[in-house]
Design a protein around this motif. Structure first.
Motif, PDB file in Angstrom:
ATOM      1  N   HIS A 143      84.728 -62.330  -9.624  1.00 25.47           N
ATOM      2  CA  HIS A 143      84.976 -61.019 -10.249  1.00 25.47           C
ATOM      3  C   HIS A 143      86.103 -60.279  -9.527  1.00 25.47           C
ATOM      4  CE1 HIS A 143      81.212 -61.839 -12.249  1.00 25.47           C
ATOM      5  NE2 HIS A 143      81.248 -60.695 -12.903  1.00 25.47           N
ATOM      6  N   SER A 144      86.634 -59.264 -10.202  1.00 29.46           N
ATOM      7  CA  SER A 144      87.696 -58.432  -9.597  1.00 29.46           C
ATOM      8  C   SER A 144      87.177 -57.689  -8.373  1.00 29.46           C
ATOM      9  CB  SER A 144      88.184 -57.384 -10.605  1.00 29.46           C
ATOM     10  OG  SER A 144      88.611 -57.983 -11.781  1.00 29.46           O
ATOM     11  N   CYS A 201      88.593 -64.910 -10.014  1.00 28.61           N
ATOM     12  CA  CYS A 201      88.643 -64.981 -11.478  1.00 28.61           C
ATOM     13  C   CYS A 201      87.575 -65.969 -11.946  1.00 28.61           C
ATOM     14  CB  CYS A 201      90.040 -65.360 -11.987  1.00 28.61           C
ATOM     15  SG  CYS A 201      90.410 -67.112 -11.928  1.00 28.61           S
ATOM     16  N   SER A 202      87.373 -66.059 -13.255  1.00 26.28           N
ATOM     17  CA  SER A 202      86.266 -66.848 -13.808  1.00 26.28           C
ATOM     18  C   SER A 202      86.368 -68.342 -13.493  1.00 26.28           C
ATOM     19  CB  SER A 202      86.185 -66.641 -15.317  1.00 26.28           C
ATOM     20  OG  SER A 202      87.418 -66.968 -15.925  1.00 26.28           O
ATOM     21  N   GLU A 212      93.381 -63.185 -15.285  1.00 24.36           N
ATOM     22  CA  GLU A 212      92.527 -61.994 -15.137  1.00 24.36           C
ATOM     23  C   GLU A 212      92.995 -61.158 -13.941  1.00 24.36           C
ATOM     24  OE1 GLU A 212      88.700 -63.866 -14.589  1.00 24.36           O
ATOM     25  OE2 GLU A 212      88.906 -64.974 -16.467  1.00 24.36           O
ATOM     26  N   LYS A 226      96.813 -64.278 -22.244  1.00 23.50           N
ATOM     27  CA  LYS A 226      95.601 -65.109 -22.374  1.00 23.50           C
ATOM     28  C   LYS A 226      95.750 -66.204 -23.429  1.00 23.50           C
ATOM     29  CE  LYS A 226      92.300 -62.054 -20.218  1.00 23.50           C
ATOM     30  NZ  LYS A 226      91.383 -60.946 -20.326  1.00 23.50           N
ATOM     31  N   GLU A 243      96.411 -54.478 -18.463  1.00 26.21           N
ATOM     32  CA  GLU A 243      95.411 -55.110 -19.336  1.00 26.21           C
ATOM     33  C   GLU A 243      96.048 -55.592 -20.641  1.00 26.21           C
ATOM     34  OE1 GLU A 243      92.464 -56.198 -18.790  1.00 26.21           O
ATOM     35  OE2 GLU A 243      92.301 -55.330 -16.783  1.00 26.21           O
ATOM     36  N   LEU A 284      97.957 -58.745 -19.892  1.00 29.14           N
ATOM     37  CA  LEU A 284      97.036 -59.868 -19.674  1.00 29.14           C
ATOM     38  C   LEU A 284      96.481 -60.390 -21.000  1.00 29.14           C
ATOM     39  CD1 LEU A 284      94.972 -58.834 -16.487  1.00 29.14           C
ATOM     40  CD2 LEU A 284      96.976 -60.299 -16.628  1.00 29.14           C
ATOM     41  N   GLY A 298      94.598 -66.849 -12.114  1.00 28.48           N
ATOM     42  CA  GLY A 298      94.257 -67.711 -13.237  1.00 28.48           C
ATOM     43  C   GLY A 298      95.040 -69.003 -13.253  1.00 28.48           C
TER      44      GLY A 298
END
Length: 313
Positions: free
Chosen positions: A252-253, A201-202, A156, A150, A143, A146, A170
């Motif tokens: 989502h994960s 991912c988003s 993600e 970003k 995390e 990441l 991503g």
């Protein structure tokens, strides 16, 4: 009390020839393949048994092909009297769990995942997004890496597969930077994967929105057995949750490690991985190292592995 779980693989497990000898030996498996062909409008046997590999690898073909193979084999097990107490699947595999739990009709599911594959592929132009496997790193450290990456774009966590194996997803530049940072922070390996889109991912929210419209036309039934959802690594509580969680799942994960822990804690001591490959069996072994439960793990993808399973039951 001992419990049995059926687990189903996701995209990437496919290979030309999958399911062939099962279909040739069991009429119930043959029927599933025929239903798939009818639902999606092309010959599913030809796609799975002959390929070519380039066609099978296309996301909109891969997803219905794997689902069909999984359900064909699971129906053979059911015919042999082997039924699960609980089920879970990795990403696409969740649809196989929902079919086996009688929540979704197979023909609805196979057409739905064909469209899901198409929408996931179309959501991000080729070459814009990618994914990478990070090996030998704790979640908390990942995390931090990441967060740093970003600054360079979207990146993600996509799949928490097992302790020390997390997949990230991503934009290409951000994923590449994340790979650099994770290696600097002690990851054993960071490998960019040969995938065509940044799944889970988003960036895939638009695919989820299109999937939501398709799901409006799908009938959802009551659960025959408990199924664990990828998004929250928890049981579906109501059938009314199904559509929402499947839409979220696209972007989502995938909490696979947490899902397996949930099953182990619920008393599952036998896992049967159904469908092509045996990557989930490997993940389950690694996940159980912490819990040290007495478990049996089988995979069934052809006649040989089926006979091995049946000799133990």
């Amino acid at each position: 009390m001992s419990k049995l779980a059926f687990v189903f693989p996701g995209q990437g497990a496919q290979y030309v020839g999958m399911g062939k000898d099962i279909v040739e030996n069991f009429e119930i498996a043959n029927k599933i393949f025929e239903q798939a062909s009818e639902a999606i409008g092309y010959d599913m046997k030809k796609m799975c048994f002959e390929g070519p590999e380039e066609e099978l690898k296309k996301t909109e073909n891969t997803q219905p092909a794997i689902l069909t193979t999984c359900i064909a084999i699971a129906k053979v097990l059911e015919e042999k009297g082997i039924t699960p107490d609980i089920s879970a699947g990795l990403s696409l595999g969740e649809y196989a769990s929902l079919v086996m739990a009688n929540v979704m009709d197979f023909k609805d599911a196979v057409l739905l995942v064909k469209k899901r594959g198409k929408y996931m592929q179309e959501a991000v132009p080729l070459g814009v997004g990618t994914m990478a496997a990070i090996l030998g790193m704790e979640r908390e450290d990942l995390e931090k890496a990441l967060e740093k990456a970003k600054e360079f774009g979207i990146v993600e966590a996509a799949n928490f597969n097992s302790p020390g194996q997390i997949v990230i997803s991503g934009e290409v530049s951000a994923v590449e930077k994340a790979c650099e940072f994770t290696k600097e922070m002690g990851a054993k390996k960071a490998v960019v994967l040969p995938v065509s889109a940044p799944f889970h991912c988003s960036m895939l929210v638009p695919a989820g929105e299109k999937l939501a419209l398709e799901l409006e036309n799908v009938k959802i039934n009551d659960f025959k057995i408990p199924v664990i959802a990828n998004v929250n690594a928890d049981y579906y509580k109501e059938k009314t949750e199904v559509k929402d969680l499947l839409v979220k799942q696209v972007s989502h994960s995938v909490l696979w490690e947490d899902s397996v822990i949930k099953m182990l804690e619920a008393g599952v001591d036998t896992f049967i991985e159904i469908g092509p490959g045996k990557s989930l069996s490997g993940f389950i072994k690694k996940i159980n190292r912490k819990l040290k439960k007495e478990i049996s793990i089988y995979n069934v993808e052809n006649i040989e592995t089926l006979e091995k399973l049946l000799s133990n039951f």
